[in-house]
Design a protein around this motif. Structure first.
Motif, short mmCIF file in Angstrom:
data_model
loop_
_atom_site.label_atom_id
_atom_site.label_comp_id
_atom_site.label_asym_id
_atom_site.label_seq_id
_atom_site.Cartn_x
_atom_site.Cartn_y
_atom_site.Cartn_z
N ALA A 197 0.83 -1.20 0.00
CA ALA A 197 0.00 0.00 0.00
C ALA A 197 0.87 1.25 0.00
N THR A 198 0.31 2.31 -0.56
CA THR A 198 0.91 3.65 -0.44
C THR A 198 -0.11 4.57 0.21
N VAL A 199 0.41 5.55 0.94
CA VAL A 199 -0.45 6.45 1.71
C VAL A 199 0.07 7.88 1.57
N THR A 200 -0.84 8.82 1.45
CA THR A 200 -0.51 10.24 1.60
C THR A 200 -1.47 10.83 2.62
N ALA A 201 -0.99 11.81 3.38
CA ALA A 201 -1.83 12.35 4.45
C ALA A 201 -1.51 13.81 4.69
N ARG A 202 -2.46 14.50 5.29
CA ARG A 202 -2.26 15.87 5.76
C ARG A 202 -2.34 15.87 7.28
N LEU A 203 -1.32 16.43 7.91
CA LEU A 203 -1.27 16.48 9.37
C LEU A 203 -1.95 17.74 9.89
N GLY A 204 -2.17 17.78 11.19
CA GLY A 204 -2.89 18.89 11.79
C GLY A 204 -2.24 20.23 11.58
N CYS A 205 -0.90 20.27 11.50
CA CYS A 205 -0.18 21.53 11.30
C CYS A 205 -0.15 21.96 9.85
N GLY A 206 -0.70 21.12 8.97
CA GLY A 206 -0.69 21.42 7.54
C GLY A 206 0.42 20.72 6.79
N ALA A 207 1.40 20.15 7.50
CA ALA A 207 2.49 19.41 6.84
C ALA A 207 1.94 18.16 6.17
N LEU A 208 2.69 17.65 5.20
CA LEU A 208 2.27 16.49 4.43
C LEU A 208 3.08 15.26 4.83
N ALA A 209 2.44 14.09 4.71
CA ALA A 209 3.09 12.82 5.03
C ALA A 209 2.83 11.84 3.91
N SER A 210 3.79 10.96 3.68
CA SER A 210 3.60 9.88 2.72
C SER A 210 4.28 8.63 3.26
N ALA A 211 3.85 7.47 2.77
CA ALA A 211 4.41 6.22 3.27
C ALA A 211 4.19 5.10 2.27
N THR A 212 5.08 4.11 2.33
CA THR A 212 4.93 2.88 1.57
C THR A 212 5.03 1.70 2.53
N PHE A 213 4.18 0.70 2.29
CA PHE A 213 4.14 -0.48 3.14
C PHE A 213 4.00 -1.72 2.25
#
Length: 354
Positions: A217-233
């Motif tokens: 899976a791949t994931v992208t996300a928005r955090l509470g501070c507005g920063a962005l996150a991504s991940a691979t699993f």
């Protein structure tokens, strides 16, 4: 029955699968004050394999026998996730301290039921997010809190393994807790909160199924501070476990499988910068002697399990605050469930809050 607090904490393990036999039992051998005295698993082969690793007083198919044993102080729940809350509720009724492997549950409603039942009880309850206890996680958290990278911009996680042989059936289906988004990804969902102190607000995910569901899976996300996150699993790739944190003033890079796996850089440096590479070489030389000692206990990754059990035992005996509890398990599950919904619908999903 009141037990002597100078004696080891007597632990009953419920579930004798891979997590118990390959991770927890080997780690507990290095934890002073901990003694596994009982094992429970309805699978007689799994129970027998685990019993060969250490001498225990009790081997049973039904976990309830462990709850009826007044000499057992703590229960470690390493059974399939669909049984976690059922066992935990019964253990609380029996007055046992609890160590619960992640995920906490399959639903937020079940989490809330357990949280409400545990409220006010004089019992210690801990979630098994071992990566929180990794030495490099602690160092990275301190550096981030001290402003080493400045305001957060991007975080990127990678957790991949080739452990895909002889998976139990429950690990192959989303409905019973299988797939990388629920079984693996929540380690890093929890790290994003623990290291960065940021909540995931919205998440998008894509998954790939093959022999079983959500193998990668791949994931992208928005955090509470507005920063962005991504991940691979993935459970079908090479062994990788890392996190990169990028801010306006610098970056942190963590490789959880390397003893020298924490590196920092400024915004003026790139990966080929000679000064940065010299710092890395010095770090390798300085930390190598300690790495040899750690290797005798199974290396950095095994050490994270040792340290989480040290904390659990210390909290049970000393009555101190448990750092990783039920609310942490619920929070990570909420992110994982949102990711699974996104992968199924193809739409971004807002993470549910309590």
């Amino acid at each position: 029955m009141k037990l002597d607090e100078k004696l080891p904490v007597r632990i009953g393990m419920v579930g004798c699968g891979r997590a118990t036999t390959m991770l927890h039992l080997p780690a507990l051998q290095f934890v002073p004050g901990a003694k596994v005295v009982a094992l429970a698993d309805p699978n007689p082969e799994a129970l027998h394999r685990a019993s060969l690793q250490l001498a225990v007083e009790q081997c049973v198919s039904d976990y309830r026998a462990l709850l009826d044993n007044p000499t057992i102080e703590a229960i470690a729940i390493c059974a399939p996730v669909e049984f976690h809350v059922e066992i935990a509720l019964a253990a609380l009724d029996a007055g046992k301290h609890l160590f619960i492997e992640k995920p906490l549950s399959l639903t937020l409603e079940e989490c809330d039921r357990l949280i409400d039942r545990a409220a006010g009880l004089p019992l210690q309850i801990m979630l098994g997010f071992n990566t929180r206890w990794h030495r490099l996680t602690r160092q990275a958290r301190t550096l981030f809190q001290q402003g080493a990278v400045g305001p957060l911009e991007i975080v990127r996680s990678n957790l991949l393994t080739n452990y895909n042989k002889d998976l139990p059936d429950w690990r192959k289906r989303r409905i019973s807790g299988g797939g990388v988004l629920l079984e693996m990804a929540m380690h890093h969902f929890d790290l994003w909160k623990y290291v960065l102190d940021e909540e995931v607000e919205e998440i998008s995910a894509h998954s790939r199924s093959g022999t079983w569901e959500d193998e990668s899976a791949t994931v992208t996300a928005r955090l509470g501070c507005g920063a962005l996150a991504s991940a691979t699993f993935s459970e079908c790739a090479t062994q990788t476990n890392s996190m990169e944190i990028y801010g306006r003033n610098g970056s942190l890079w963590i490789d959880f499988y390397r003893f020298d796996g924490l590196q920092t850089s400024t915004t003026s440096e790139n990966s080929g910068n000679i000064q940065a590479r010299i710092r890395g070489l010095r770090k390798f030389v300085n930390e190598f002697p300690e790495a040899i000692a750690t290797n005798r206990q199974g290396g950095e990754w095994r050490r994270s399990y040792i340290e989480e059990w040290r904390h659990f035992i210390g909290s049970v005996r000393g009555g101190g605050r448990m750092e990783c509890g039920l609310e942490d398990g619920r929070r990570a599950l909420a992110v994982a469930l949102a990711a699974m919904e996104s992968a199924a619908t193809g739409k971004a999903v807002t993470v549910a809050k309590r």
